[in-house]
Enzyme design. Sequence first.
Site, short mmCIF file in Angstrom:
data_model
loop_
_atom_site.label_atom_id
_atom_site.label_comp_id
_atom_site.label_asym_id
_atom_site.label_seq_id
_atom_site.Cartn_x
_atom_site.Cartn_y
_atom_site.Cartn_z
N GLU A 1 60.98 45.02 43.38
CA GLU A 1 61.30 44.74 44.42
C GLU A 1 60.46 42.94 44.77
O GLU A 1 61.22 42.00 45.01
CB GLU A 1 62.38 45.38 44.53
N ASP A 2 59.77 43.53 45.79
CA ASP A 2 59.44 42.63 46.81
C ASP A 2 57.98 42.20 46.68
O ASP A 2 57.73 41.59 47.82
CB ASP A 2 59.82 43.65 48.47
#
Length: 734
Positions: free
Chosen positions: A96-97
């Site tokens: 996700e990051d």
Amino acid sequence: MQVHSETEVRPRRRPKRAGAGSAIGELVDKVLQYQPGADVEPLRHAYEFSSRVHEGQKRLSGEPYLTHPLAVAGLLTDLKLDLPSIIGGMLHDTVEDTLATLPEIESAFGEEVAALVDGVTKLSRVDFTSHEEKQAENFRKMIMAMAKDIRVVLIKLADRTHNMRTLQYLSSEKQRRIAQETLDIYAPIAHRLGIYWIKSELEDLALKHIRPEIYAQLKSNVAQKRKHREKYTNDVISRLSKALAEEGIDAEVGGRPKHFYSIFRKMENQSLDFSQVYDLVGFRIVVDTVRECYESLGVVHAKWRPVPGRFKDYIALAKPNMYQSLHTTVIGPNAQRIEIQIRTQDMHRVAEEGIASHWRYKKEKDLQVTDMQRFAWLRQLLEWQQNLSDPQEFLHSIKEDLFPDEVYAFTPNGDLQSFPKGATVIDFAYRIHSDIGQHCSGARVNGRLMPFKYILRSGDTVEIITTQEQTPSRDWLKVVKTPRARSRIRAWMASQQRERSVALGRELLEADFGRHGLDFQDLQEEGTLETLGRELGVKNEEGLLAGLGYGKVMSRQVLAKLVPADRIEGDKKQLEGGLERLFRLVGSRDRGVRVKGIEDVLVRFARCCHPLPGEDIAGFITRGRGVTVHVASCPTGLDNDPERKVEVNWSEDAQMPRAVKIEVGCADEPGLLAAISSAISEAGVNIARAHIRTFDDKAVNTFEIMIASSDQLRQVLQDISRVKGVYKANRVQG
Ligand code: MN
């Protein structure tokens, strides 16, 4: 005997400082404590991977981002999860990051870990804070994730727990939003999974951010009363311990303060001030055996008066999340109410740690299982779900508990479909496509052949089997639960019936036309039939033919429009269509019912509901059998095609008595039967048959009595009820 008091909440674990090699070292040590001999190399590798890809990122607190995945992995070791889960926790934000990709994770850590990270990533993108409908939809996604692999949800719970612990760094608007979501979604899930410590921590942290003023007040009130409370708590503990010891029961007695949120809820629910909430401490008695649980309960109740209605036996009847205990509330010292839970050691572990400990507990009894496998319970849950019936039963009950009115089943592609409880394979088939529903002959459910009546259960994977020859039947209406399936089946039945009726109507009309030198085809082509249909109030030609087929329209009515009256009159006998002839043959029987628009029609009373004069009724034309009269609300009647419905009314002289079955329950005493019989006779009603059954000290009498109207039935039932010793009198069907 051990006596101990935990009068304050255990200090929460603080997130570890990152950067130091000791952080991963500590984590590895914790894993090895409950999984001795596990291969922890991949975990070290995951730590390095995570620190590399999160390099330079900071949390809003200013700490390096790595502190977060480390803390999440740490929480997962508190839950004593298996290694793939802990590695998954370490990597949960990388896709996700950061620039890391799933294929990268898969090649480095394998498919299992990659699937967990993927699941958590997808779940993180779900926004639970949107409006209500969407929230329900998202909740379903959560359940879907849970059904596929419950570890995904546990990683998400750990993630949320750490985020809640560090929520103060966000804007106050975001704090409130996330706290609310936690209260709505995550705390209930922790509760349902039985993980008490996560549930109560999430609730307290949420309260702190949603109602900071209340939280602060509670905190200071609880602190102010601490001295007094500790004294009271110790007093209760020592009295209880002494009483139990005197009875020879070896018990651990403890007391612990309730968490803030539960005090808050109590104040809210019962509109209490803080000063009115006395039982801030919950007491617990932990013993060795179930027998001692009940013995302890006896000791408690002998010592202090129980509050009526507050005793709950969750040992005999465990909660769906496996929780077991006896609960009672008593009036303790100083007339204060105190709540006491009584349980065994095993039950205590389940109560604190949820399903994790349940599995561990089961496994401890099974000595063939190695330590390694012992803690892989979550993975087993998933495997068992596919192979064995019992754990599926378990998962099923978790979901039942979360959504009592819905079941969730998968298509072979893994798409999740939700249904009302009780829905069948047919509902599933119609959900996919009307054509699939139309030809559904059964299904492969979790790989096994099941009939179309099979009732869906959460977690089922359903592959519908169709055959061209299969078509809907009336029976289907009895088993389907979704409105869509019901309406499609009805529509199909109506169209089939209509087709048959149109063909039959055409046959009848052709024959009668032939006798009068009329050509059906000519009249049809001229549009005469179309016009006649309109004139006779059945819309068009097709309506006319269908009406003839149903018997709603008489061919005599059609001919009257085309042939001079005297000719029809003269040929009356010949002119009668098949239906009319049939009615005549059977004989017109005025059974007290008039059918609107049709004379001379055979009337039968439905055997399912036995209409009585005075009741609301509806008639349905049945070809060859005249009109069947149902009670207006009879479900069997309502299942008929509405096109066949005709208006029926009771005629004034509808006083022909009909046999009606009634049931009378009474004490089994001599003379009572005679009293009941004479009550019936005195009401002017004849008894056709009587049947008596006795159970213990009761008797159930079934009478067939001849009844002329619903008023008369009401009266006679009332008269019977007045006989002393009769406790019920009612009509029964059949
Ligand atoms: Mn996270």
